[in-house]
Design an enzyme around this catalytic site. Structure first.
Site, PDB file in Angstrom:
ATOM      1  N   TYR A  70     104.413  95.295  86.316  1.00 30.62           N
ATOM      2  CA  TYR A  70     103.899  96.385  87.164  1.00 30.62           C
ATOM      3  C   TYR A  70     105.011  97.233  87.755  1.00 30.62           C
ATOM      4  CZ  TYR A  70      99.222  94.927  86.310  1.00 30.62           C
ATOM      5  OH  TYR A  70      98.057  94.652  85.649  1.00 30.62           O
ATOM      6  N   HIS A 123      89.541 100.258  88.436  1.00 25.36           N
ATOM      7  CA  HIS A 123      90.420  99.115  88.165  1.00 25.36           C
ATOM      8  C   HIS A 123      91.590  99.059  89.141  1.00 25.36           C
ATOM      9  CE1 HIS A 123      88.860  98.905  83.749  1.00 25.36           C
ATOM     10  NE2 HIS A 123      88.037  98.341  84.612  1.00 25.36           N
TER      11      HIS A 123
END
Ligand code: BV8
Ligand code: ZN
Length: 248
Positions: A70, A123
């Site tokens: 990420y 999401h």
């Protein structure tokens, strides 16, 4: 089947002030901004097994790997900008106001950077983190974590990206269901139609007693292509800017 006008281009879709348009975007709308998609060659998943980086189990097993995955994406977001497809949807919102329901599967902020004011990130969002243990509110966080995963200063638990992983329930499903019920145009852009429940929204729309018009936009037919009245094949940055004809 795709309606093509005399010029060989697609017939624009007429939109009135009172039209209700449902737009679902996927990774493909950010492709022309240079943001890697998940499944196209060289996509994010190819560098990592999905199970390792996009599930709570993967995070529990190796939070450092997940945070590196990420963090790479957070770093990239600082270097990219919206493309004409994002701008076209911001313009559509300017014309329709809350007649446009924009839901994205993407966790990047490119719709907002293009000027869209109301975006539902079903999401979650890349630039937000939350505690994996306590109920503290998710917080804006654009930091990268390449070594030790961050620790919650309220409970000592592990901080995680505030995104929805496989096996977790997407956000806003009630509002999404209501918007699918109310729309007269259902328009997914840049999604392979391979991840549920998002990939199933078009089937929900078609089950309505008076189904909306369903049009897909992207360079290749999605997995759920048979569910659409039309597939307008081309890159979103080229198709979206001329897609709508605003009837003032
Ligand atoms: C849930 C966030 C329960 C993190 C993501 C078996 C059958 C059916 C379902 C399942 C199953 N087994 C498991 C499931 C459920 C599972 C699922 O669908 N699995 C799949 C793999 C089969 N789903 C879940 O777990 C979901 N949760 O089901 O909970 C529940 C549900 C409802 C109610 C109660 C309980 C949660 C899924 C969310 C996972 N998180 N992302 C992160 O971003 O890191 S998924 C991730 O991949 C994206 O968010 C996106 O949603 C998804 C799909 O990616 P796309 O956006 O479509 O992108 P992709 O790379 O696939 O395709 C790119 C497209 O762009 C291509 O079509 C290409 O042609 C196009 N393109 C390329 N260039 C351009 C372009 N388009 C336009 N212009 C261009 N220039
Ligand atoms: Zn905590």
């Amino acid at each position: 089947m795709s309606r093509v006008g005399p010029s060989g281009e697609f017939e624009p879709i007429a939109v009135k002030r009172e039209s209700r348009v449902f737009v679902l975007t996927g990774a493909g709308i950010s492709a022309e901004s240079g943001v890697a998609t998940f499944r196209d060659a060289g996509g994010l998943w190819y560098q990592h097994r999905v199970e390792d980086v996009a599930t709570a189990e993967g995070f529990a097993r190796d939070p450092r790997l997940v945070w590196r995955f990420y963090s790479e994406r957070r770093k990239q977001i600082g270097e990219v900008k919206p493309n004409p497809a994002h701008l076209a949807l911001a313009e559509l919102e300017g014309f329709l106001g809350d007649g446009l329901f924009l839901v994205t599967q993407n966790v990047d902020p490119l719709h907002e950077l293009a000027g869209s004011k109301r975006v539902l990130h079903m999401h979650g969002e890349l630039l937000t983190s939350r505690c994996d243990t306590c109920p503290r509110r998710p917080f804006r966080d654009d930091r990268t974590y390449l070594d030790d995963p961050p620790v919650c200063d309220e409970c000592g638990g592990t901080i995680r990206p505030d995104v929805i992983w496989f096996g977790e329930i997407p956000l806003g499903l009630r509002e999404i269901a209501d918007a699918i019920e109310a729309c007269d145009l259902f328009l997914p852009v840049g999604s392979s139609g391979s991840v549920y429940p998002a990939a199933g929204f078009v089937a929900e729309a078609r089950e309505r007693s008076r189904p909306p018009r369903t049009v897909y936009v992207g360079p290749e037919r999605p997995d759920n292509a048979s569910m659409f009245d039309e597939c307008r094949l081309g890159p979103a940055g080229r198709v979206l800017p001329g897609l709508f004809k605003f009837l003032r």
